[in-house]
Design a protein around this motif. Structure first.
Motif, PDB file in Angstrom:
ATOM      1  N   UNK A 159      29.756  74.720  19.204  1.00  8.78           N
ATOM      2  CA  UNK A 159      30.016  73.738  18.150  1.00  8.78           C
ATOM      3  C   UNK A 159      28.733  73.046  17.706  1.00  8.78           C
ATOM      4  N   UNK A 160      27.833  72.818  18.650  1.00  9.90           N
ATOM      5  CA  UNK A 160      26.554  72.184  18.307  1.00  9.90           C
ATOM      6  C   UNK A 160      25.753  73.077  17.363  1.00  9.90           C
ATOM      7  N   UNK A 161      25.749  74.372  17.637  1.00 13.17           N
ATOM      8  CA  UNK A 161      25.006  75.305  16.781  1.00 13.17           C
ATOM      9  C   UNK A 161      25.690  75.431  15.417  1.00 13.17           C
ATOM     10  N   UNK A 162      27.005  75.360  15.406  1.00 13.58           N
ATOM     11  CA  UNK A 162      27.708  75.362  14.115  1.00 13.58           C
ATOM     12  C   UNK A 162      27.227  74.199  13.246  1.00 13.58           C
ATOM     13  N   UNK A 163      27.102  73.018  13.859  1.00 15.04           N
ATOM     14  CA  UNK A 163      26.614  71.850  13.126  1.00 15.04           C
ATOM     15  C   UNK A 163      25.161  72.046  12.680  1.00 15.04           C
ATOM     16  N   UNK A 164      24.373  72.666  13.559  1.00 12.50           N
ATOM     17  CA  UNK A 164      22.974  72.935  13.214  1.00 12.50           C
ATOM     18  C   UNK A 164      22.878  73.850  12.001  1.00 12.50           C
ATOM     19  N   UNK A 190      34.659  73.815   9.909  1.00  9.26           N
ATOM     20  CA  UNK A 190      33.404  73.706   9.178  1.00  9.26           C
ATOM     21  C   UNK A 190      33.517  72.687   8.047  1.00  9.26           C
ATOM     22  N   UNK A 191      34.693  72.593   7.478  1.00  5.42           N
ATOM     23  CA  UNK A 191      34.883  71.655   6.376  1.00  5.42           C
ATOM     24  C   UNK A 191      34.566  70.228   6.812  1.00  5.42           C
ATOM     25  N   UNK A 251      19.836  83.125  13.279  1.00  2.00           N
ATOM     26  CA  UNK A 251      18.625  83.432  12.512  1.00  2.00           C
ATOM     27  C   UNK A 251      18.516  84.923  12.199  1.00  2.00           C
ATOM     28  N   UNK A 252      19.154  85.743  13.040  1.00  2.00           N
ATOM     29  CA  UNK A 252      19.183  87.190  12.776  1.00  2.00           C
ATOM     30  C   UNK A 252      20.365  87.564  11.882  1.00  2.00           C
ATOM     31  N   UNK A 253      20.964  86.522  11.257  1.00  3.24           N
ATOM     32  CA  UNK A 253      22.094  86.692  10.333  1.00  3.24           C
ATOM     33  C   UNK A 253      23.332  87.261  11.021  1.00  3.24           C
ATOM     34  N   UNK A 254      23.474  86.940  12.292  1.00  2.00           N
ATOM     35  CA  UNK A 254      24.672  87.322  13.033  1.00  2.00           C
ATOM     36  C   UNK A 254      25.509  86.073  13.302  1.00  2.00           C
ATOM     37  N   UNK A 255      25.899  85.397  12.216  1.00  2.00           N
ATOM     38  CA  UNK A 255      26.633  84.141  12.353  1.00  2.00           C
ATOM     39  C   UNK A 255      28.058  84.345  12.859  1.00  2.00           C
ATOM     40  N   UNK A 256      28.539  85.562  12.788  1.00  2.00           N
ATOM     41  CA  UNK A 256      29.909  85.823  13.265  1.00  2.00           C
ATOM     42  C   UNK A 256      30.083  85.429  14.734  1.00  2.00           C
TER      43      UNK A 256
END
Length: 548
Positions: free
Chosen positions: A433-438, A472-473, A403-408
């Protein structure tokens, strides 16, 4: 012979009949250090390193500049030089200035040989790093110059080398000519017993204790270790705990010494003994050998790992990294956790669990959870509830970072955090992995409702970028049905930002399933006005051109 002997030899050098001696020994044994100590009160000393010289005749330039053209310690010589230079035109009629004299190597040689006739006290020339002589220079040339210098009045020569490291062609020349030029060779095999550690910036008490256990022979290695500690110390100097700083220093020295000198590396003498070979391979791993220096430390193994990686330029070390390790160090109490009893471990677990609950960063959380799981597992303590808390907290912290745009941060595996506890590793990967899906679900759910605005454009751009990642694909593929709606295409009334958002979404749809995308687009173009169909056609052709 110990390097300490160099001091006594040089002090008596003026009384010896020798005009040229050589100190031979391995790199880092302390030859140069001992020579410098012995000559520090000597007035007339010229020190030359062959490393970097491109012409053997430059030796004359060095002795001339260091002996003659200085005025701090050798006032008499400087005065004599003035007289010689004043009368130099009587020798070389064509020379019009001192500068021109110094630009001529041959003239520098003649000038020094002439000037040395006026030396009324001992002058010592140290020629170091003989084994590092340039490929352009033949050792025979250097020996010829040494022979000439030996003939000068009140001049003696000290050569310094690691004979074993001479280039092969120079080794042959050395064997052939050294007896003619060198009056005596001293072989140095051990570093000085008496070293003023303070002078080279190393804590004497620490060094004496360290060397009493670990038989380091290379003085240069110890200097290198001190420089590494100085580097790390910048990050710990604000911590008011001397024991922690002492452990940091010990870890730094262990890393550098074992990485450089391999003191505890064992050769497998019996290659036929497979069991012994496997045992040696395990014990010869660098981290295992480093830990042999650190059996009494309280600091965590993770601190050793990150300092080793920092030393190998694999990571950037920060103050926050050190502070997290300091907290773990404090939790460990006065005795290292490794040496505690089960009851002592049980007493520290609640404090670690409290730090897990209060953790505000992923790094802090992971290191405390790793520490808790490792020791609780060791003593057979039930840690299921703590692992449940860890799972919830790590997911929340990861989502907050997103949410703080730190997706890296979602691209960092548990290796980045140097985790050792298997259960913590497993949970971290599952929650990552769960957060990636979120994240993907959040983007898709937003875009299925609207493609208007900058937020929609950013989400569509990220979704398009994620399509290049196979992991991600697959997640996008699971959610792609939601994007097959009229809002994902540049139809009806749109603006320029929305147009580019639609382009990103259409690229994702085409990337996931080309046939389905083209079939849907064809059907949609029949249902919208001509301008919408035209915009779709332009974007489709562009997408096909770029992707295919």
């Amino acid at each position: 012979m110990r390097a300490d002997c160099i001091y006594d030899i040089i002090k008596k050098f003026g009384c010896f009949s020798y005009d040229c001696i050589l100190f031979d020994g391995p790199w880092g044994i302390g030859k140069t250090y001992a020579i410098d100590k012995a000559l520090e009160e000597q007035e007339n000393v010229c020190s030359i390193s062959m490393f970097g010289l491109q012409n053997s005749q430059q030796i004359y330039h060095e002795v001339l500049c260091q002996f003659v053209l200085k005025n701090n310690k050798a006032g008499k010589i400087a005065g004599a030089a003035t007289e010689v230079l004043d009368g130099i035109s009587n020798i070389w009629k064509s020379v019009s200035s001192v500068k021109e004299v110094l630009q001529s190597i041959a003239r520098e040689k003649e000038l020094f040989l002439l000037l040395s006739k006026g030396f009324d006290s001992l002058h010592i020339i140290v020629i170091d790093d003989l084994e590092r002589v340039s490929d352009r220079i033949n050792i025979e040339e250097v020996f010829g110059i040494v022979e000439e210098l030996k003939k000068c009045n009140n001049v003696k020569i000290i050569l310094v080398a690691n004979i074993d490291e001479l280039q092969e062609n120079n080794k042959e020349i050395f064997k052939k000519h050294n007896e003619k030029v060198i009056d005596r060779i001293y072989h140095i095999t051990e570093k000085p017993e008496k070293i003023n550690w303070g002078e080279i910036g190393i804590h004497a008490g620490f060094m004496q204790e360290f060397l009493s256990v670990h038989k380091v022979k290379n003085l240069r290695t110890l200097k290198k270790a001190q420089r590494f500690y100085d580097d790390v110390y910048i990050l710990v100097n604000q911590i008011d705990n001397q024991q922690f700083k002492d452990e940091i220093r010990l870890i730094c020295f262990a890393i550098v010494v074992e990485s450089t000198d391999n003191l505890y590396y064992k050769q497998n003498d019996n290659e036929d003994d497979s069991n012994k070979k496997i045992f040696n391979e395990l014990h010869n791993e660098l981290l295992y050998r480093i830990l042999l220096y650190l059996q009494e430390v309280r600091s965590s193994r993770n601190l050793v790992n990150i300092l080793l990686e920092y030393y190998n330029n694999q990571i950037v070390l920060s103050t926050s990294d050190i502070m997290l390790e300091y907290k773990i160090f404090l939790q460990a109490g006065n005795k290292p956790n490794y040496f505690k009893t089960d009851d002592e471990i049980r007493r520290i677990l609640p404090k670690i669990e409290d730090d897990i609950v209060k953790a505000t960063t992923i790094g802090e959380l992971n290191r405390n959870a790793d520490e808790y799981e490792m020791w609780s597992e060791t003593i057979g303590e039930d840690n299921a509830s703590m692992l449940d808390k860890y799972r919830e907290i790590v997911r929340n912290l990861l989502w907050n970072e997103v949410k703080k745009e730190n997706e890296d941060i979602l691209g960092y595996s548990y290796d980045l955090w140097h985790l050792e506890a298997e259960k913590v590793k497993e949970i971290y990967e599952e929650e990552r992995n769960a957060v990636r899906k979120m994240v993907i679900q959040h983007y898709v759910d937003y875009l299925k409702e609207t493609t208007k605005g900058k937020m929609a454009f950013e989400y569509s751009r990220k979704l398009r970028e994620y399509c290049a990642n196979n992991y991600y694909k697959e997640i996008i593929k699971e959610n792609i049905d939601k994007l097959y709606n009229r809002k994902s295409f540049p139809v009806d009334e749109i603006d320029s930002v929305q147009y580019h958002t639609c382009y990103n979404i259409m690229s994702v749809l085409y990337h996931i399933n080309q046939d389905r995308f083209l079939e849907y687009s064809d059907e949609l173009s029949k249902q919208c006005d001509n301008m919408s169909a035209h915009r779709m056609d332009v974007l489709i052709r562009e997408i096909i051109r770029i992707i295919d």
